[in-house]
Design a protein around this motif. Structure first.
Motif, PDB file in Angstrom:
ATOM      1  N   ARG B  44       0.810  -1.372  -0.067  1.00 11.01           N
ATOM      2  CA  ARG B  44      -0.021   0.165  -0.090  1.00 11.01           C
ATOM      3  C   ARG B  44       1.098   1.294  -0.013  1.00 11.01           C
ATOM      4  N   ALA B  74      -8.560  -0.289  -4.095  1.00  7.40           N
ATOM      5  CA  ALA B  74      -7.493   0.717  -4.071  1.00  7.40           C
ATOM      6  C   ALA B  74      -6.499   0.594  -5.269  1.00  7.40           C
ATOM      7  N   GLY B 286      -0.004   1.879   6.202  1.00  3.43           N
ATOM      8  CA  GLY B 286       0.072   1.566   4.655  1.00  3.43           C
ATOM      9  C   GLY B 286      -0.200   3.216   4.186  1.00  3.43           C
TER      10      GLY B 286
END
Lengths: 313, 313
Positions: B44, B74, B286
């Motif tokens: 991430r 994401a 992240g």
């Protein structure tokens, strides 16, 4: 058949740890998950005692699927309303080295919109013709009007089905005003809702507002009943500490079954105290400890009270 | 491209409450959920910094689906291995009235059988030909052998891909013995794993066993680096307290990116301290706090150490 309505069900997750220390990291020793929420627990107790029951609840998201699967696996009949908002969970952290002390984290639940509420109401109404008792139990989800349970009480009465409501605050007051046949706050909920410190005065206020019967659960000390047929206090022979959520839901199950079976109040109270103590002794809500049930059943005190709350009529 | 392997991913759930009181019931004010586990956090951070990355992890059950959906949303590339065992969750309870103190409950995760491990290993091996760096990060699930990360290190080396391992205990020792290019315990993990109180001695032990470079994270005090090219200590200009999990994962991300970009050790250390501080300041693992990143970047101290750990070479 007894319909239970749980507008804010949850996946109840329980963790066993050694201790709970705020600000620290805890390794969870074991994880147990089951479909929960107060109405579901009531149905679970009824199902375990051989009483036909149906769970009605809105479910959404992946935990909604888990709840459906869990009820199916347990063989509990259900009519679940699929909604877009995800079903919540609750976490109970049990500290094994601290006498199984429970620390609870309750998610508030997703908003249930007015349209979803009307769909749930319709789903319940469709099944009321086949029902003996309606039980409305537990918190209302965010977005649900305070008179939601009152609407269900009126729907039930329109079909001559008696209605039991286990709620608190404005939802409890509205249900009493709608003429609920039985409401069951615990002593703290009754105090918060009515402002009366004395349970008998609080119960009387709810009866004055329209509730036919008010049962106040006093924790390990038993139950207080204020009904058209008189006042009673029912107590177990020994205090059983443990799971308070399970105990309250088991008492509601006993009263619903007693209404369905047209038992007398003393009979209902005896079963409610026994089921309640047996549930308090069981590790998870919705189940009864059969040894406690057997040991306690013949030793429950049922005492009529005078109108001022003193023993003896 | 940097492959991260997370053998024991989790859905990271965070709750905001007022205080945490053991033995009491807590109303959760807000719920936040995201795909987690240390390798996922590393990916991430890399993704957020524009570094191509791929998440490899086993996933199962309904939370496995949630993790897949979250990574897709994401935009993080992933190669997930469907397994029968359900993916775990972790609960972080943030006490708002106590300076956001975090109380963590970490489920151990389901058993990952030997056959599933070999399938995960194969899935990673298939993608290694296109990889610049392999990162193995976080706890091994129950049932996984202590040499599991060591196997991945050897698989990477067989394809000339450098391997970074963030682990502890026997998994860390085995990875060092397999010749991991970089291992990154924190000071406590290093002490537990090697028995040395002094981080430099502990780092030397891991280098003697075969690790090419050892980075010890010292929390808000920065990083210690023991490498073939020398020893360094890197420190931020001011201590940033906050999320320690996120900070460690961001440091690993910076080192993996630095290896890929063939940066010098001082360059890698500068980025690692900056990303680490920016991650500690961010609310969830992240992600980086860009203001901290900007404020800190030019004020990091990189100090070469003599072999005895004293400043100056």
């Amino acid at each position: 058949m007894i319909i239970t309505v749980t507008p804010n069900p949850a996946l109840d997750v329980s963790y066993r740890v050694e201790h709970v220390h705020p600000g620290e990291s805890h390794r969870v020793r074991s994880v147990h998950e089951r479909a929960g929420g107060k109405g579901l627990n009531v149905s679970r107790v009824l199902h375990g005692q051989g009483v036909p029951t149906l769970v009605a609840a809105p479910v959404g998201g992946v935990l909604g699927d888990v709840i459906r699967d869990d009820l199916t696996a347990a063989g509990i009949e259900h009519a679940l309303l699929p909604v877009s908002a995800p079903t919540r969970k609750t976490i109970a952290v049990i500290a094994e080295a601290d006498a199984d002390e429970a620390t609870l984290f309750n998610e508030p639940g997703s908003k249930l919109g007015g349209e979803d509420w009307q769909r749930l109401r319709g789903l319940v109404a469709d099944r009321l013709t086949a029902a003996s008792v309606l039980v409305c139990s537990g918190s209302l989800p965010p977005g649900c009007a305070a008179n939601s349970y009152a609407e269900l009480v009126r729907d039930a009465h329109a079909r001559s089905v008696p209605a039991v409501v286990d709620a608190t605050g404005p939802a409890l007051l509205a249900a009493a005003e709608a003429g609920a046949d039985l409401v069951k706050p615990n002593a703290a909920e009754l105090r918060e809702t009515t402002g009366h410190d004395d349970p008998l005065s609080g119960a009387q206020q709810l009866r004055d507002r329209g509730a036919a019967a008010v049962i106040v659960s006093l924790g390990p000390d038993g139950l207080l009943a204020a009904t058209d047929e008189g006042l009673w206090r029912a107590a177990p022979p020994f205090a059983v500490s443990g799971n308070p959520t399970g105990a309250g839901d088991a008492a509601v199950a006993a009263f619903a079954a007693g209404i369905m079976r047209r038992e007398t109040w003393p009979e209902r109270l005896r079963n409610a105290v026994a089921w309640s103590a047996a549930a308090a002794a069981a590790p998870v809500a919705g189940t009864l400890d059969h040894r406690v049930l057997r040991d306690i059943a013949d030793n429950i005190t049922i005492e009529p009270l005078a109108a001022d709350g003193r023993a003896g009529e």
